[in-house]
Design an enzyme around this catalytic site. Structure first.
Site, PDB file in Angstrom:
ATOM      1  N   HIS A  60       0.840  -1.214   0.000  1.00 43.00           N
ATOM      2  CA  HIS A  60       0.000   0.000   0.000  1.00 43.00           C
ATOM      3  C   HIS A  60       0.867   1.254   0.000  1.00 43.00           C
ATOM      4  O   HIS A  60       1.483   1.598   1.012  1.00 43.00           O
ATOM      5  CB  HIS A  60      -0.915  -0.006   1.225  1.00 43.00           C
ATOM      6  CG  HIS A  60      -1.946   1.076   1.227  1.00 43.00           C
ATOM      7  ND1 HIS A  60      -3.303   0.821   1.347  1.00 43.00           N
ATOM      8  CD2 HIS A  60      -1.843   2.421   1.111  1.00 43.00           C
ATOM      9  CE1 HIS A  60      -3.971   1.960   1.315  1.00 43.00           C
ATOM     10  NE2 HIS A  60      -3.101   2.961   1.174  1.00 43.00           N
ATOM     11  N   HIS A  62       1.069   5.423  -2.003  1.00 43.13           N
ATOM     12  CA  HIS A  62       0.537   6.410  -2.958  1.00 43.13           C
ATOM     13  C   HIS A  62       1.739   7.011  -3.691  1.00 43.13           C
ATOM     14  O   HIS A  62       2.327   7.993  -3.219  1.00 43.13           O
ATOM     15  CB  HIS A  62      -0.247   7.501  -2.231  1.00 43.13           C
ATOM     16  CG  HIS A  62      -1.453   6.986  -1.508  1.00 43.13           C
ATOM     17  ND1 HIS A  62      -2.738   7.204  -1.956  1.00 43.13           N
ATOM     18  CD2 HIS A  62      -1.580   6.246  -0.377  1.00 43.13           C
ATOM     19  CE1 HIS A  62      -3.595   6.629  -1.124  1.00 43.13           C
ATOM     20  NE2 HIS A  62      -2.914   6.034  -0.155  1.00 43.13           N
ATOM     21  N   GLN A 155      -9.927   9.555  -4.459  1.00 43.17           N
ATOM     22  CA  GLN A 155      -9.576  10.228  -3.198  1.00 43.17           C
ATOM     23  C   GLN A 155     -10.694  11.124  -2.658  1.00 43.17           C
ATOM     24  O   GLN A 155     -10.940  11.170  -1.456  1.00 43.17           O
ATOM     25  CB  GLN A 155      -8.298  11.070  -3.394  1.00 43.17           C
ATOM     26  CG  GLN A 155      -7.919  11.941  -2.217  1.00 43.17           C
ATOM     27  CD  GLN A 155      -7.402  11.162  -1.024  1.00 43.17           C
ATOM     28  OE1 GLN A 155      -6.264  10.698  -1.011  1.00 43.17           O
ATOM     29  NE2 GLN A 155      -8.237  10.995  -0.005  1.00 43.17           N
ATOM     30  N   HIS A 213      -9.816   1.968   0.816  1.00 43.38           N
ATOM     31  CA  HIS A 213      -9.487   2.739   2.019  1.00 43.38           C
ATOM     32  C   HIS A 213     -10.757   2.700   2.865  1.00 43.38           C
ATOM     33  O   HIS A 213     -11.763   3.306   2.498  1.00 43.38           O
ATOM     34  CB  HIS A 213      -9.153   4.181   1.671  1.00 43.38           C
ATOM     35  CG  HIS A 213      -7.759   4.392   1.165  1.00 43.38           C
ATOM     36  ND1 HIS A 213      -7.308   3.851  -0.012  1.00 43.38           N
ATOM     37  CD2 HIS A 213      -6.706   5.085   1.700  1.00 43.38           C
ATOM     38  CE1 HIS A 213      -6.047   4.207  -0.186  1.00 43.38           C
ATOM     39  NE2 HIS A 213      -5.654   4.949   0.824  1.00 43.38           N
ATOM     40  N   GLU A 216     -10.861   4.885   7.661  1.00 39.46           N
ATOM     41  CA  GLU A 216      -9.603   5.495   8.112  1.00 39.46           C
ATOM     42  C   GLU A 216      -9.936   6.764   8.899  1.00 39.46           C
ATOM     43  O   GLU A 216      -9.790   7.885   8.429  1.00 39.46           O
ATOM     44  CB  GLU A 216      -8.688   5.828   6.927  1.00 39.46           C
ATOM     45  CG  GLU A 216      -7.291   6.253   7.392  1.00 39.46           C
ATOM     46  CD  GLU A 216      -6.404   6.773   6.277  1.00 39.46           C
ATOM     47  OE1 GLU A 216      -6.904   6.998   5.157  1.00 39.46           O
ATOM     48  OE2 GLU A 216      -5.210   6.968   6.531  1.00 39.46           O
ATOM     49  N   ASP A 312       2.239   3.396   2.888  1.00 38.56           N
ATOM     50  CA  ASP A 312       1.231   4.411   2.563  1.00 38.56           C
ATOM     51  C   ASP A 312       1.882   5.613   1.881  1.00 38.56           C
ATOM     52  O   ASP A 312       1.504   5.993   0.794  1.00 38.56           O
ATOM     53  CB  ASP A 312       0.438   4.846   3.800  1.00 38.56           C
ATOM     54  CG  ASP A 312      -0.965   5.329   3.471  1.00 38.56           C
ATOM     55  OD1 ASP A 312      -1.439   5.090   2.344  1.00 38.56           O
ATOM     56  OD2 ASP A 312      -1.598   5.939   4.351  1.00 38.56           O
ATOM     57  N   TRP A 318       0.477  13.764   3.751  1.00 40.86           N
ATOM     58  CA  TRP A 318      -0.050  13.040   4.902  1.00 40.86           C
ATOM     59  C   TRP A 318       1.046  12.595   5.856  1.00 40.86           C
ATOM     60  O   TRP A 318       0.831  12.452   7.040  1.00 40.86           O
ATOM     61  CB  TRP A 318      -0.862  11.825   4.427  1.00 40.86           C
ATOM     62  CG  TRP A 318      -2.086  12.206   3.676  1.00 40.86           C
ATOM     63  CD1 TRP A 318      -3.303  12.527   4.218  1.00 40.86           C
ATOM     64  CD2 TRP A 318      -2.233  12.345   2.259  1.00 40.86           C
ATOM     65  NE1 TRP A 318      -4.181  12.847   3.218  1.00 40.86           N
ATOM     66  CE2 TRP A 318      -3.568  12.734   2.018  1.00 40.86           C
ATOM     67  CE3 TRP A 318      -1.370  12.162   1.172  1.00 40.86           C
ATOM     68  CZ2 TRP A 318      -4.066  12.957   0.728  1.00 40.86           C
ATOM     69  CZ3 TRP A 318      -1.859  12.376  -0.103  1.00 40.86           C
ATOM     70  CH2 TRP A 318      -3.184  12.777  -0.322  1.00 40.86           C
TER      71      TRP A 318
HETATM   72  N1  17E Z   1      -5.346   9.419   1.131  1.00 40.55           N
HETATM   73  C1  17E Z   1      -6.122   8.912   2.108  1.00 40.55           C
HETATM   74  O1  17E Z   1      -7.364   8.979   2.023  1.00 40.55           O
HETATM   75  N2  17E Z   1      -5.550   8.318   3.173  1.00 40.55           N
HETATM   76  C2  17E Z   1      -4.225   8.241   3.266  1.00 40.55           C
HETATM   77  N3  17E Z   1      -3.687   7.656   4.330  1.00 40.55           N
HETATM   78  C3  17E Z   1      -3.408   8.768   2.236  1.00 40.55           C
HETATM   79  C4  17E Z   1      -4.015   9.347   1.182  1.00 40.55           C
HETATM   80  C5  17E Z   1      -1.928   8.704   2.355  1.00 40.55           C
HETATM   81 FE   FE2 Z   2      -3.615   4.997   1.659  1.00 39.15          FE
END
Ligand code: 17E
Ligand code: FE2
Length: 418
Positions: A60, A62, A155, A213, A216, A312, A318
Site C-alpha cells: 500500500h 501512494h 480520493q 481505504h 480510516e 502508505d 499526509w
Molecule cells: N489518502 C487517504 O485517504 N488516506 C491516506 N492515508 C493517504 C491518502 C496517504
Molecule cells: Fe492509503
C-alpha cells in the site's frame, strides 16, 4: 554453468525455518537449491551465512503524491483531512512528467531497500486522470525490474460530485489493476454504502481486484468494514478483496468487534495496516488517553486473517517522513501493535513478505523455490528477528535473476582503549 551462484546462504523458508544452502540461478529462474552446489557460475556471490529472503512486498503506497512534502505547504494539523486539502491544491499543477519522475525515484528507493512488488493507489478524482495515466506508464517502464499494481483510487469520493463516478469507470477501462474507494469520506453514510456496491459491481464486471481505504478515521461509528464483509460474503469474491487502514476497528467496542471478527472469518478478506502513518495521523482529536489509531492487527493475525503492512506515504502531505524501507514499516508495526513476542515479531516480518504477496494475488510467483523467478534479497542479518531489530541494509537485491543493486553494510571501528 549457472548465471549466478549464491554460496553459503541462510535461506528463510515459508514456515520460518532456515536452511544453510547454495542457490543456483539460470535464465532468470532458481534452478537448484542444495547444501553444496559444485557447478561453475558466471557470477558467484559468497554470502557468508547472510539471510536470503524473498523480496519485500509494498502492499500500500501512494506513488502519485510521493516526494511532494511541503508543496505547496506543510500539513500543520497532521490530519487526514488537511492532507486531502493540500493534495487537492498540489493536484492542480500535476503533469505526466512530474508524477512519473517522482514515482520512479520512489520505486528506486524501494528497490534499493529490497522491495520488488508494489501496489500503488492513483487518485482518479482529478479530471485529467494524469496520475493514473502516469502510473500506468510507469508500470510498463519498470516492469523488467519491479512489479507495480495500480489501484484506481477516488480520493475525493465517488459521489461527492457529478463527475467522479465516470472518472473511476474510465480509469478501469484505461487499465487499472484494482478498484479502490473511500466510503468514510463520501458525504453521507448512504453514499458510502452505495460507493461500496458500485466498487463491487465494477470489480465483477471488469474482473479486477478490490482494495478499499476503509474506515480510516477514529470514529467508532464508521462501520463500512461490515459492508465490505457483507458484500464479500454475498459475491463470493473472497481473497480478491482488501480492506486498507480500517483504523476505526481499533476504536470499536469489543462486543461489536468480536461479532465483526466472526463475520469476516467467513471471508478471505486481506487487511493492510499502515503503522508509520496511522500512528501519526490518527488520535489527533483525542486529548488523553490518546488512541493508537491502528487496526487490530494482532487479533486479526491470531484469527488467521491475512494482514500485511504498507508504507502508505513517502514524503507527502499526509506523512512527511518515510524512506521506502519495509523494515522500518514492520518495526513500527511491531511497536504500535505490541507484537513483541517472538512469534509475533516473526509474523511482522511475514507481513512485509508472504502476506503482502497474498494480498497482491501473486502468491503463486512468490518465494525462493526451484522453478520460480529469482526475485530475492540478501540481508546482513541472521534471521527475521535480527532483521527487524537492527534493520540492516539490504546487501544484494536480485531481480529476475539479475543483480539489480548492492549496498555495502557499514563497518564501525572501535578506537577506544578497552
Ligand atoms: N489518502 C487517504 O485517504 N488516506 C491516506 N492515508 C493517504 C491518502 C496517504
Ligand atoms: Fe492509503
Amino acid at each position: 554453468m549457472y548465471d549466478m551462484l549464491l554460496r553459503q546462504c541462510r535461506l528463510l523458508e515459508r514456515d520460518g525455518t532456515i536452511s544453510e544452502v547454495d542457490i543456483g540461478i539460470e535464465s532468470g529462474l532458481i534452478s537448484e537449491i542444495a547444501p553444496q552446489l559444485l557447478r561453475p557460475a558466471k557470477i558467484t556471490l559468497d554470502l557468508q551465512q547472510r539471510l536470503v529472503s524473498p523480496a519485500f512486498v509494498e502492499s500500500h503506497i501512494h506513488l502519485d503524491s510521493a516526494l511532494t512534502a511541503g508543496q505547496p505547504r506543510w500539513n500543520q494539523s497532521g490530519t487526514l483531512f488537511e492532507g486531502i486539502e493540500i493534495w487537492g491544491d498540489r493536484k492542480q499543477s500535476l503533469s505526466l512528467e512530474d508524477v512519473k519522475t517522482r514515482a520512479i525515484e520512489t520505486l528506486k528507493q524501494q528497490a534499493l531497500q529490497g522491495t520488488l512488488w508494489v501496489r500503488s493507489h492513483a487518485d482518479v478524482s482529478e479530471a485529467s486522470l494524469t496520475t493514473l495515466q502516469a502510473l500506468l506508464e510507469v508500470r510498463e517502464a519498470v516492469k523488467d525490474w519491479i512489479t507495480l499494481q495500480v489501484v484506481a483510487f477516488p480520493q475525493d469520493g465517488i459521489y461527492s460530485n457529478s463527475t467522479n463516478e465516470a472518472l473511476l469507470e474510465k480509469a478501469i477501462d484505461m487499465g487499472a489493476d484494482v478498484v479502490g474507494g473511500i466510503p468514510h469520506y463520501e458525504l453521507t453514510r448512504e453514499d458510502g454504502v452505495r460507493s461500496l456496491h458500485k466498487i463491487f459491481d465494477l470489480a465483477i464486471q471488469h474482473d479486477r481486484l478490490i482494495d478499499i481505504h476503509c474506515d480510516e478515521i477514529d470514529d467508532d461509528q464508521s462501520r463500512f468494514l461490515e459492508v465490505v464483509v457483507a458484500q464479500t460474503i454475498k459475491t463470493g469474491l473472497g481473497d480478491r478483496v482488501t480492506a486498507s487502514h480500517t483504523t476505526a476497528f481499533g476504536s470499536y467496542n469489543n462486543a461489536y468487534a468480536v461479532k465483526l471478527l466472526g463475520f469476516l472469518r467467513r471471508t478471505q478478506i486481506n487487511f493492510i495496516a499502515n503503522p508509520l502513518i496511522n500512528i501519526t495521523l490518527q488520535g489527533r482529536t483525542d486529548t488523553y488517553p490518546k488512541r493508537r489509531g491502528v487496526t487490530r492487527v494482532k487479533e486479526l493475525w491470531q484469527q488467521d486473517v491475512n494482514v500485511s503492512f504498507g508504507h502508505d506515504c513517502v514524503q507527502d502531505p499526509w506523512y512527511t517522513l518515510g524512506t521506502g524501507s519495509m523494515l522500518d514499516v514492520a518495526h513500527m508495526g511491531l511497536h504500535v501493535c505490541q507484537m513483541t513476542g517472538i512469534d509475533e515479531m516473526n509474523a511482522c516480518y511475514d507481513m512485509i513478505t508472504w502476506n503482502g504477496a497474498k494480498t497482491l494475488n501473486i502468491a503463486d510467483q512468490y518465494g525462493v523455490e526451484i522453478g520460480k523467478t529469482a526475485n530475492l534479497i540478501v540481508l546482513d542479518a541472521s534471521d527475521r528477528y535480527d532483521a527487524l531489530r537492527r534493520r540492516p541494509v539490504v546487501n544484494y537485491v536480485i531481480s529476475r535473476g539479475k543483480l539489480l543493486c548492492r549496498t555495502e553494510p557499514p563497518r564501525s571501528m572501535w578506537n577506544g582503549t578497552i
